[in-house]
Design a protein around this motif. Structure first.
Motif, PDB file in Angstrom:
ATOM      1  N   ARG A  66       0.947  -1.077   0.154  1.00  0.00           N
ATOM      2  CA  ARG A  66      -0.080   0.122  -0.049  1.00  0.00           C
ATOM      3  C   ARG A  66       0.828   1.347   0.105  1.00  0.00           C
ATOM      4  N   ALA A  67       1.930   1.199   0.762  1.00  0.00           N
ATOM      5  CA  ALA A  67       2.852   2.501   0.935  1.00  0.00           C
ATOM      6  C   ALA A  67       3.710   2.646  -0.252  1.00  0.00           C
ATOM      7  N   PHE A  68       3.897   1.226  -0.846  1.00  0.00           N
ATOM      8  CA  PHE A  68       4.545   1.586  -2.229  1.00  0.00           C
ATOM      9  C   PHE A  68       3.493   2.087  -3.515  1.00  0.00           C
ATOM     10  N   GLU A  69       2.451   1.450  -3.422  1.00  0.00           N
ATOM     11  CA  GLU A  69       1.578   2.148  -4.554  1.00  0.00           C
ATOM     12  C   GLU A  69       1.233   3.828  -4.304  1.00  0.00           C
ATOM     13  N   ARG A  70       1.089   4.123  -2.896  1.00  0.00           N
ATOM     14  CA  ARG A  70       0.746   5.442  -2.746  1.00  0.00           C
ATOM     15  C   ARG A  70       2.092   6.233  -3.097  1.00  0.00           C
ATOM     16  N   GLU A  71       3.174   5.865  -2.941  1.00  0.00           N
ATOM     17  CA  GLU A  71       4.487   6.516  -3.337  1.00  0.00           C
ATOM     18  C   GLU A  71       4.503   6.594  -4.902  1.00  0.00           C
ATOM     19  N   MET A  72       4.302   5.646  -5.585  1.00  0.00           N
ATOM     20  CA  MET A  72       4.240   5.381  -7.071  1.00  0.00           C
ATOM     21  C   MET A  72       3.159   6.555  -7.811  1.00  0.00           C
ATOM     22  N   ASP A  73       2.219   6.418  -7.136  1.00  0.00           N
ATOM     23  CA  ASP A  73       1.024   7.531  -7.635  1.00  0.00           C
ATOM     24  C   ASP A  73       1.468   8.756  -7.509  1.00  0.00           C
ATOM     25  N   ARG A  74       2.333   9.033  -6.234  1.00  0.00           N
ATOM     26  CA  ARG A  74       2.883  10.333  -6.091  1.00  0.00           C
ATOM     27  C   ARG A  74       3.784  10.756  -6.911  1.00  0.00           C
ATOM     28  N   ARG A  75       4.791   9.724  -7.311  1.00  0.00           N
ATOM     29  CA  ARG A  75       6.005   9.987  -8.159  1.00  0.00           C
ATOM     30  C   ARG A  75       5.506  10.186  -9.570  1.00  0.00           C
ATOM     31  N   ILE A  76       4.314   9.519 -10.061  1.00  0.00           N
ATOM     32  CA  ILE A  76       3.877   9.291 -11.343  1.00  0.00           C
ATOM     33  C   ILE A  76       3.260  10.864 -11.494  1.00  0.00           C
ATOM     34  N   HIS A  77       2.544  11.276 -10.582  1.00  0.00           N
ATOM     35  CA  HIS A  77       1.813  12.610 -10.799  1.00  0.00           C
ATOM     36  C   HIS A  77       2.667  13.665 -10.873  1.00  0.00           C
ATOM     37  N   GLU A  78       4.064  13.547 -10.123  1.00  0.00           N
ATOM     38  CA  GLU A  78       4.944  14.638 -10.030  1.00  0.00           C
ATOM     39  C   GLU A  78       5.895  14.566 -11.379  1.00  0.00           C
ATOM     40  N   TYR A  79       6.077  13.227 -11.848  1.00  0.00           N
ATOM     41  CA  TYR A  79       6.588  13.158 -13.127  1.00  0.00           C
ATOM     42  C   TYR A  79       5.701  13.906 -14.393  1.00  0.00           C
ATOM     43  N   GLN A  80       4.349  14.026 -14.105  1.00  0.00           N
ATOM     44  CA  GLN A  80       3.423  14.328 -15.225  1.00  0.00           C
ATOM     45  C   GLN A  80       3.504  15.813 -15.174  1.00  0.00           C
ATOM     46  N   ARG A  81       3.514  16.204 -13.795  1.00  0.00           N
ATOM     47  CA  ARG A  81       3.121  17.736 -13.789  1.00  0.00           C
ATOM     48  C   ARG A  81       4.476  18.444 -14.076  1.00  0.00           C
ATOM     49  N   HIS A  82       5.652  17.876 -13.211  1.00  0.00           N
ATOM     50  CA  HIS A  82       6.915  18.639 -13.201  1.00  0.00           C
ATOM     51  C   HIS A  82       8.052  18.155 -13.987  1.00  0.00           C
ATOM     52  N   ASP A  83       7.858  16.876 -14.359  1.00  0.00           N
ATOM     53  CA  ASP A  83       8.774  16.282 -15.362  1.00  0.00           C
ATOM     54  C   ASP A  83       9.867  15.690 -14.450  1.00  0.00           C
ATOM     55  N   VAL A  84       9.622  15.516 -13.385  1.00  0.00           N
ATOM     56  CA  VAL A  84      10.407  14.874 -12.492  1.00  0.00           C
ATOM     57  C   VAL A  84      10.830  13.252 -12.679  1.00  0.00           C
ATOM     58  N   PRO A  85      11.938  12.743 -13.319  1.00  0.00           N
ATOM     59  CA  PRO A  85      11.979  11.383 -13.603  1.00  0.00           C
ATOM     60  C   PRO A  85      12.389  10.659 -12.266  1.00  0.00           C
ATOM     61  N   PHE A  86      12.049   9.233 -12.469  1.00  0.00           N
ATOM     62  CA  PHE A  86      12.122   8.384 -11.251  1.00  0.00           C
ATOM     63  C   PHE A  86      12.298   6.990 -11.741  1.00  0.00           C
ATOM     64  N   CYS A  87      12.639   5.912 -11.132  1.00  0.00           N
ATOM     65  CA  CYS A  87      12.889   4.696 -11.649  1.00  0.00           C
ATOM     66  C   CYS A  87      12.423   3.594 -10.464  1.00  0.00           C
ATOM     67  N   LEU A  88      12.171   2.550 -10.970  1.00  0.00           N
ATOM     68  CA  LEU A  88      11.577   1.442 -10.014  1.00  0.00           C
ATOM     69  C   LEU A  88      12.421   0.070 -10.345  1.00  0.00           C
ATOM     70  N   THR A  89      13.142  -0.500  -9.333  1.00  0.00           N
ATOM     71  CA  THR A  89      13.703  -1.680  -9.447  1.00  0.00           C
ATOM     72  C   THR A  89      12.844  -2.659  -8.443  1.00  0.00           C
ATOM     73  N   ILE A  90      12.316  -3.763  -9.195  1.00  0.00           N
ATOM     74  CA  ILE A  90      11.992  -4.808  -8.433  1.00  0.00           C
ATOM     75  C   ILE A  90      12.813  -5.872  -8.162  1.00  0.00           C
ATOM     76  N   PHE A  91      13.187  -6.196  -6.975  1.00  0.00           N
ATOM     77  CA  PHE A  91      14.340  -7.205  -6.598  1.00  0.00           C
ATOM     78  C   PHE A  91      13.513  -8.346  -6.144  1.00  0.00           C
ATOM     79  N   ASP A  92      13.794  -9.644  -6.305  1.00  0.00           N
ATOM     80  CA  ASP A  92      13.377 -10.782  -5.795  1.00  0.00           C
ATOM     81  C   ASP A  92      14.633 -11.802  -5.283  1.00  0.00           C
ATOM     82  N   ILE A  93      14.262 -12.453  -4.089  1.00  0.00           N
ATOM     83  CA  ILE A  93      15.351 -13.390  -3.792  1.00  0.00           C
ATOM     84  C   ILE A  93      15.288 -14.528  -4.424  1.00  0.00           C
ATOM     85  N   ASP A  94      16.594 -14.895  -4.840  1.00  0.00           N
ATOM     86  CA  ASP A  94      16.545 -16.109  -5.762  1.00  0.00           C
ATOM     87  C   ASP A  94      16.509 -17.549  -5.000  1.00  0.00           C
ATOM     88  N   HIS A  95      15.657 -18.356  -5.335  1.00  0.00           N
ATOM     89  CA  HIS A  95      15.537 -19.631  -4.935  1.00  0.00           C
ATOM     90  C   HIS A  95      15.040 -19.625  -3.339  1.00  0.00           C
TER      91      HIS A  95
END
Ligand SMILES: [Mg+2]
Length: 312
Positions: A149-178
């Protein structure tokens, strides 16, 4: 309770303001330092300049009236306690104000010192409980970092900020092997410890402005604020390498812990789902090409380093 409360009184009627300030000064139960402004725009500016614990706001101001006062102050000061002052005994607006983020409303006609003091104290307590509950709802119980829930809220905030102010951001999804093998071989306690050590290590490897969350299971996300793809991939590579070097031994003598990651940068037209999908695709390729690596999706290609011609 904090015995010195910073309070902003937003009231355009000077006589009313004086009465309220008189009551606040006279009360001995709480110590309050009061600033007074007469318009909503001054109030918003003041909340940006000073962090107030409590905002007491008249519903009828020269530049704004009714519920909009509450919603705009709530936006300007997301954690402050808001108490609404109404000119009459009509509860309808006041109840709506509470639904929009105010903690209490008081009728000016019935304002007495003890009532005001009690309203302030109770409102602060209610707001603190609310903030605690909100924070718990955003926290992953096992690791103590943000949850999905915290992740999705922050992503929404970042996407909004990107659309309004052109501030880029990146997402990395990490997964533990095996990860399943870790649980099967050493049991779920070690599995849980692995998740805790990994969340702590990820947190230490990224910048304080970046956000680490647990998406669920053995999957974690890092949101790299104001960062482009090449830099996010570099930091992700480094975090993965450090975790591979250090984390396994911290969890169990014979453990070799590795993680894989998929990186993507926000692009025009993205929503939450499309950006997650690109990071997921890169993660999928990382998993299927040997694990223990990070790959980036540049919108067209999936690759291990970013150059002009992105190639694996
Ligand atoms: Mg007024």
């Amino acid at each position: 309770m904090n015995n010195s409360i910073r309070l902003l009184l937003v009231e355009d009627n000077d006589a009313d303001a004086r009465i309220i300030q008189f009551h606040l000064k006279a009360c001995s139960e709480i110590r309050v330092s009061v600033d007074h402004v007469g318009t909503l725009s001054d109030a918003i500016a003041a909340t940006h300049d000073h962090g107030y614990d409590v905002l007491i706001v008249d519903m009828g101001l020269p530049d704004c009236s009714g519920l909009a006062n509450v919603t705009r102050l709530r936006e300007a000061a997301p954690t402050a306690t808001i108490i609404v002052l109404t000119a009459d005994d009509d509860d309808t607006d006041a109840l709506e104000a509470i639904r929009h983020g105010a903690q209490e409303y008081l009728s000016k006609q019935r304002l007495r010192g003890p009532l005001l003091t009690r309203a302030i104290r109770h409102s602060i307590t209610r707001q603190q409980h609310l903030l605690t509950a909100q924070s718990q709802a955003m926290t992953d119980a096992l690791t103590g970092i943000g949850n999905r829930r915290a992740f999705e809220r922050e992503m929404d905030r970042r996407i909004h900020e990107y659309q309004r102010h052109d501030v880029p951001f990146c997402l990395t999804i990490f997964d533990i092997d095996h990860f399943k093998k870790i649980n099967d071989q050493w049991g779920h306690d070690v599995g849980d410890k692995t998740l805790r050590v990994l969340s702590e290590s990820l947190y230490n490897e990224v910048r304080a402005t970046d956000m680490v969350t647990r998406l669920g299971g053995e999957e974690f996300a890092v949101i790299f604020v104001a960062t482009q793809l090449a830099e996010a991939l570099k930091v992700s590579h480094r975090a993965r390498a450090k975790i591979g070097e250090r984390c396994g031994a911290r969890i169990h003598d014979d453990m070799q812990l590795t993680i894989s990651g998929g990186v993507a940068e926000v692009a025009p037209g993205d929503d939450l789902r499309t950006l997650i999908n690109r990071a997921d695709e890169a993660l999928y390729v990382a998993k299927n090409s040997g694990r223990d690596r990070c790959l980036a999706h540049d919108g067209t290609l999936i690759c291990g380093e970013i150059s002009e011609t992105c190639a694996t």
